[in-house]
Write a protein that holds these residues in place. Structure first.
Motif, PDB file in Angstrom:
ATOM      1  N   GLU A  62       1.869 -72.204 -22.218  1.00  0.00           N
ATOM      2  CA  GLU A  62       2.049 -71.320 -20.569  1.00  0.00           C
ATOM      3  C   GLU A  62       2.170 -72.053 -19.749  1.00  0.00           C
ATOM      4  OE1 GLU A  62      -1.894 -68.543 -19.668  1.00  0.00           O
ATOM      5  OE2 GLU A  62      -1.962 -71.418 -20.111  1.00  0.00           O
TER       6      GLU A  62
ATOM      7  N   SER B 221       4.859 -77.482 -18.001  1.00  0.00           N
ATOM      8  CA  SER B 221       4.039 -76.267 -17.466  1.00  0.00           C
ATOM      9  C   SER B 221       4.157 -76.534 -15.804  1.00  0.00           C
ATOM     10  CB  SER B 221       2.794 -75.820 -17.991  1.00  0.00           C
ATOM     11  OG  SER B 221       3.409 -75.647 -19.279  1.00  0.00           O
TER      12      SER B 221
ATOM     13  N   ASP C 270       7.029 -61.800 -19.597  1.00  0.00           N
ATOM     14  CA  ASP C 270       5.661 -62.864 -20.391  1.00  0.00           C
ATOM     15  C   ASP C 270       4.541 -61.264 -19.610  1.00  0.00           C
ATOM     16  OD1 ASP C 270       6.826 -64.852 -20.177  1.00  0.00           O
ATOM     17  OD2 ASP C 270       5.683 -65.750 -18.773  1.00  0.00           O
TER      18      ASP C 270
ATOM     19  N   THR D 235       2.193 -59.854 -23.104  1.00  0.00           N
ATOM     20  CA  THR D 235       1.549 -60.088 -23.060  1.00  0.00           C
ATOM     21  C   THR D 235       0.820 -58.309 -23.297  1.00  0.00           C
ATOM     22  OG1 THR D 235       1.321 -61.633 -21.978  1.00  0.00           O
ATOM     23  CG2 THR D 235      -0.484 -60.364 -21.612  1.00  0.00           C
TER      24      THR D 235
END
Length: 173
Positions: A43, A83, A164, A168
């Motif tokens: 992520e 990240s 993102d 998703t």
């Protein structure tokens, strides 16, 4: 406004995570990020932690906003990812390079630029090793970082966050 270019070492402080492995994981305890998470559950911004350990003395705890980069991996391209650890109080395990940026860089922007584009290629070239590839903080300090104003960085981060979220949503359908 023109973008600036600086060495990452001129605008950041560097440290390392400290000594935990998968063998230390428990069902309940202190939340931890192990370097493998950047490969198995990547992520850009890590908000939720689902791995725990019993805290040891001299553990490295996040303050929130650190950028983490694996210190080892299987290939040079794999290791060039980053990240942001959003929350404080998270243990940062061994084999993680930790970057704390100054106010001129938004951590999410740095994570995006390390994981994509020119800086990713530069890091891949600096990674050393054959069967296991290593990337040290001393390698990270030499990276040329090209960045816009904080306002533009924020717009870029928000755009990627939007993408993102769309991805998703489509994956859930």
């Amino acid at each position: 406004m023109a973008w600036e270019q600086r060495k990452l070492g001129d605008i950041s402080e560097f440290s390392k995570g400290n000594g935990y492995s998968k063998a230390d994981l428990v069902i309940h305890g202190q939340p931890i990020i192990l370097y493998g998470r950047l490969y198995t559950n990547y992520e850009t911004v890590i908000r939720n932690i689902d791995t725990y350990v019993k805290e040891k003395p001299n553990s490295v705890l996040s303050k929130g906003g650190e950028v983490i980069v694996p210190a080892s991996g299987e290939t040079a391209s794999d290791i060039s990812r980053a990240s942001v650890v959003e929350n404080s109080g998270i243990i940062l395990g061994g084999d993680l390079n930790i970057i704390s940026v100054n106010e001129s860089i938004i951590p999410t922007f740095l994570a995006l630029t390390i994981s994509n584009g020119r800086q990713q290629k530069e890091l891949s070239k600096r990674a050393q090793g054959k069967s296991v590839v290593h990337l040290r903080n001393s390698d990270l300090t030499k990276v040329d970082l090209l960045y816009p104003s904080s306002n533009e960085q924020n717009c870029i981060c928000e755009f990627f966050k939007y993408l993102d979220n769309i991805i998703t949503l489509h994956q859930r359908e």
